[in-house]
Design a protein around this motif. Structure first.
Motif, PDB file in Angstrom:
ATOM      1  N   MET A   1      33.275  -6.720  56.869  1.00 15.89           N
ATOM      2  CA  MET A   1      34.005  -7.466  55.853  1.00 15.89           C
ATOM      3  C   MET A   1      33.835  -6.811  54.484  1.00 15.89           C
ATOM      4  SD  MET A   1      35.852 -10.254  55.250  1.00 15.89           S
ATOM      5  CE  MET A   1      35.473 -11.500  56.503  1.00 15.89           C
ATOM      6  N   PHE A   2      34.941  -6.655  53.767  1.00 14.49           N
ATOM      7  CA  PHE A   2      34.904  -6.164  52.389  1.00 14.49           C
ATOM      8  C   PHE A   2      34.877  -7.388  51.475  1.00 14.49           C
ATOM      9  CE2 PHE A   2      36.411  -4.593  48.359  1.00 14.49           C
ATOM     10  CZ  PHE A   2      35.897  -3.305  48.283  1.00 14.49           C
ATOM     11  N   ARG A   3      33.823  -7.516  50.672  1.00 16.36           N
ATOM     12  CA  ARG A   3      33.635  -8.715  49.859  1.00 16.36           C
ATOM     13  C   ARG A   3      33.752  -8.401  48.362  1.00 16.36           C
ATOM     14  NH1 ARG A   3      30.314  -9.237  54.306  1.00 16.36           N
ATOM     15  NH2 ARG A   3      30.474 -11.243  55.399  1.00 16.36           N
ATOM     16  N   ILE A   4      34.623  -9.158  47.719  1.00 15.63           N
ATOM     17  CA  ILE A   4      34.759  -9.107  46.262  1.00 15.63           C
ATOM     18  C   ILE A   4      34.124 -10.377  45.717  1.00 15.63           C
ATOM     19  CG2 ILE A   4      36.358  -9.023  44.320  1.00 15.63           C
ATOM     20  CD1 ILE A   4      38.403  -7.748  46.203  1.00 15.63           C
ATOM     21  N   VAL A   5      33.205 -10.234  44.774  1.00 14.20           N
ATOM     22  CA  VAL A   5      32.472 -11.388  44.253  1.00 14.20           C
ATOM     23  C   VAL A   5      32.849 -11.659  42.801  1.00 14.20           C
ATOM     24  CG1 VAL A   5      30.172 -12.197  43.567  1.00 14.20           C
ATOM     25  CG2 VAL A   5      30.525 -11.227  45.844  1.00 14.20           C
ATOM     26  N   TYR A   6      33.044 -12.931  42.505  1.00 20.37           N
ATOM     27  CA  TYR A   6      33.242 -13.392  41.122  1.00 20.37           C
ATOM     28  C   TYR A   6      32.204 -14.454  40.833  1.00 20.37           C
ATOM     29  CZ  TYR A   6      35.285 -15.464  36.946  1.00 20.37           C
ATOM     30  OH  TYR A   6      35.482 -15.928  35.666  1.00 20.37           O
ATOM     31  N   THR A   7      31.417 -14.265  39.787  1.00 26.41           N
ATOM     32  CA  THR A   7      30.445 -15.278  39.384  1.00 26.41           C
ATOM     33  C   THR A   7      30.776 -15.719  37.967  1.00 26.41           C
ATOM     34  OG1 THR A   7      28.887 -13.610  38.547  1.00 26.41           O
ATOM     35  CG2 THR A   7      28.609 -14.306  40.829  1.00 26.41           C
ATOM     36  N   GLY A   8      30.904 -17.002  37.768  1.00 33.33           N
ATOM     37  CA  GLY A   8      31.218 -17.495  36.428  1.00 33.33           C
ATOM     38  C   GLY A   8      32.213 -18.623  36.466  1.00 33.33           C
ATOM     39  N   SER A   9      32.854 -18.839  35.321  1.00 31.30           N
ATOM     40  CA  SER A   9      33.785 -19.951  35.168  1.00 31.30           C
ATOM     41  C   SER A   9      35.227 -19.472  35.231  1.00 31.30           C
ATOM     42  CB  SER A   9      33.545 -20.643  33.818  1.00 31.30           C
ATOM     43  OG  SER A   9      32.216 -21.134  33.729  1.00 31.30           O
ATOM     44  N   ILE A  10      36.094 -20.385  35.604  1.00 33.68           N
ATOM     45  CA  ILE A  10      37.531 -20.140  35.602  1.00 33.68           C
ATOM     46  C   ILE A  10      38.158 -21.125  34.616  1.00 33.68           C
ATOM     47  CG2 ILE A  10      39.678 -20.255  36.908  1.00 33.68           C
ATOM     48  CD1 ILE A  10      38.085 -17.963  37.862  1.00 33.68           C
ATOM     49  N   TYR A  11      38.915 -20.612  33.664  1.00 34.12           N
ATOM     50  CA  TYR A  11      39.601 -21.464  32.703  1.00 34.12           C
ATOM     51  C   TYR A  11      41.098 -21.357  32.918  1.00 34.12           C
ATOM     52  CZ  TYR A  11      35.075 -21.439  30.401  1.00 34.12           C
ATOM     53  OH  TYR A  11      33.750 -21.556  30.132  1.00 34.12           O
ATOM     54  N   LYS A  12      41.725 -22.482  33.224  1.00 37.01           N
ATOM     55  CA  LYS A  12      43.151 -22.493  33.534  1.00 37.01           C
ATOM     56  C   LYS A  12      43.959 -21.891  32.388  1.00 37.01           C
ATOM     57  CE  LYS A  12      46.855 -25.529  35.148  1.00 37.01           C
ATOM     58  NZ  LYS A  12      47.240 -26.912  35.464  1.00 37.01           N
ATOM     59  N   GLY A  13      44.798 -20.941  32.731  1.00 40.64           N
ATOM     60  CA  GLY A  13      45.651 -20.313  31.739  1.00 40.64           C
ATOM     61  C   GLY A  13      44.973 -19.241  30.923  1.00 40.64           C
ATOM     62  N   GLN A  14      43.667 -19.029  31.136  1.00 46.22           N
ATOM     63  CA  GLN A  14      42.960 -18.027  30.352  1.00 46.22           C
ATOM     64  C   GLN A  14      42.203 -17.033  31.224  1.00 46.22           C
ATOM     65  OE1 GLN A  14      40.881 -20.894  27.826  1.00 46.22           O
ATOM     66  NE2 GLN A  14      42.101 -20.214  26.091  1.00 46.22           N
ATOM     67  N   ARG A  15      41.622 -17.476  32.310  1.00 45.97           N
ATOM     68  CA  ARG A  15      41.068 -16.557  33.311  1.00 45.97           C
ATOM     69  C   ARG A  15      41.769 -16.875  34.614  1.00 45.97           C
ATOM     70  NH1 ARG A  15      35.246 -17.223  31.276  1.00 45.97           N
ATOM     71  NH2 ARG A  15      35.006 -15.440  29.896  1.00 45.97           N
ATOM     72  N   ASP A  16      42.656 -15.979  35.025  1.00 45.72           N
ATOM     73  CA  ASP A  16      43.559 -16.299  36.122  1.00 45.72           C
ATOM     74  C   ASP A  16      43.560 -15.183  37.165  1.00 45.72           C
ATOM     75  OD1 ASP A  16      45.575 -17.111  37.776  1.00 45.72           O
ATOM     76  OD2 ASP A  16      47.076 -17.347  36.195  1.00 45.72           O
ATOM     77  N   PRO A  17      43.128 -15.474  38.402  1.00 51.15           N
ATOM     78  CA  PRO A  17      43.112 -14.462  39.466  1.00 51.15           C
ATOM     79  C   PRO A  17      44.441 -14.310  40.192  1.00 51.15           C
ATOM     80  CG  PRO A  17      42.134 -16.460  40.285  1.00 51.15           C
ATOM     81  CD  PRO A  17      42.522 -16.736  38.854  1.00 51.15           C
ATOM     82  N   SER A  18      45.513 -14.917  39.677  1.00 55.83           N
ATOM     83  CA  SER A  18      46.796 -14.918  40.392  1.00 55.83           C
ATOM     84  C   SER A  18      47.294 -13.517  40.711  1.00 55.83           C
ATOM     85  CB  SER A  18      47.862 -15.662  39.573  1.00 55.83           C
ATOM     86  OG  SER A  18      47.554 -17.029  39.478  1.00 55.83           O
ATOM     87  N   THR A  19      47.122 -12.577  39.775  1.00 55.32           N
ATOM     88  CA  THR A  19      47.598 -11.206  40.007  1.00 55.32           C
ATOM     89  C   THR A  19      46.922 -10.600  41.226  1.00 55.32           C
ATOM     90  OG1 THR A  19      47.969 -10.923  37.629  1.00 55.32           O
ATOM     91  CG2 THR A  19      47.909  -8.938  38.969  1.00 55.32           C
ATOM     92  N   LEU A  20      45.626 -10.814  41.358  1.00 57.10           N
ATOM     93  CA  LEU A  20      44.902 -10.318  42.523  1.00 57.10           C
ATOM     94  C   LEU A  20      45.394 -10.996  43.791  1.00 57.10           C
ATOM     95  CD1 LEU A  20      42.617  -8.685  43.837  1.00 57.10           C
ATOM     96  CD2 LEU A  20      41.059 -10.558  43.259  1.00 57.10           C
ATOM     97  N   PHE A  21      45.622 -12.295  43.727  1.00 54.32           N
ATOM     98  CA  PHE A  21      46.110 -13.035  44.896  1.00 54.32           C
ATOM     99  C   PHE A  21      47.483 -12.515  45.343  1.00 54.32           C
ATOM    100  CE2 PHE A  21      43.544 -17.158  43.875  1.00 54.32           C
ATOM    101  CZ  PHE A  21      42.378 -16.477  44.189  1.00 54.32           C
ATOM    102  N   ILE A  22      48.347 -12.215  44.386  1.00 52.73           N
ATOM    103  CA  ILE A  22      49.677 -11.696  44.723  1.00 52.73           C
ATOM    104  C   ILE A  22      49.554 -10.342  45.405  1.00 52.73           C
ATOM    105  CG2 ILE A  22      51.858 -10.857  43.755  1.00 52.73           C
ATOM    106  CD1 ILE A  22      51.486 -12.979  41.519  1.00 52.73           C
TER     107      ILE A  22
END
Length: 201
Positions: free
Chosen positions: A13-34
């Motif tokens: 498995m290739f694992r990408i890790v994110y640790t921290g907070s997500i702020y709607k409209g300011q930190r957005d992983p949508s581009t990666l999801f697309i």
């Protein structure tokens, strides 16, 4: 003083890790999801090959993942102790850094960025531009790449990183700059602050 054993199982498995907070409209992983959805639709990756792990008390992106049809690629583990978060950073295959989007500020240097610099895995700067504060540090240290919102570049990078892992490749065309990284150590920054205080004494 972290345990030396890998916190993740010895699988493919290739694992990408994110640790921290997500702020709607300011930190957005949508581009990666697309980008991941695009690769999945092309039958180039499966949920058995790639997982994005989000850690943090307010970093649950399950709804956003479902909206982008990549929920099987995403895992939310909630809040974890600091030692566990540092282990996950160290043992990940890549680290996700999301830019804090603001018209007033060109990049915000969060504490997480400096943890990432010393963790080891390559940093994927999503939403991060080369000319931002974060982009400048990633470039100087050789610790990662800035993708802005360029989906094609993200897909290329993911495929290359996953191929390198599967082939157990040790080739690194962008080796980290240890001198630049050491500048951001607590010791170096403390000495810099001490020198400033001495000059103003």
């Amino acid at each position: 003083n972290l345990p030396k054993t890998n916190i993740f199982p010895a699988d493919h498995m290739f694992r990408i890790v994110y640790t921290g907070s997500i702020y709607k409209g300011q930190r957005d992983p949508s581009t990666l999801f697309i980008a991941i959805r695009k690769l999945h639709q092309q039958n180039r990756i499966t949920p058995d090959q790639l997982k994005i792990i989000f850690c943090g008390s307010n970093s649950d992106v399950s709804v956003l993942a479902r909206e982008n049809f990549v929920e099987d690629f995403v895992e939310y583990v909630g809040f974890v102790p600091r030692q566990q978060a540092l282990q996950m950073q160290r043992d990940a295959d890549a680290l996700l850094f999301l830019e804090f989007e603001s018209e007033k500020v060109k990049g915000i240097l969060t504490g997480k960025l400096f943890e990432y610099l010393f963790a080891g895995p390559p940093i994927l700067g999503v939403g991060v531009d080369d000319d931002s504060s974060v982009g400048g540090i990633l470039s100087k240290t050789g610790r990662g790449r800035c993708f802005g919102t360029n989906i094609d570049e993200i897909t290329k990078e993911l495929l290359q990183l996953m191929t390198d892992k599967n082939q157990e490749s040790s080739c690194n065309t962008h080796p980290p700059n240890r001198t630049e990284i050491s500048f951001f150590s607590r010791k170096a920054q403390s000495e810099k602050m001490l020198n400033i205080l001495k000059l103003t004494d």
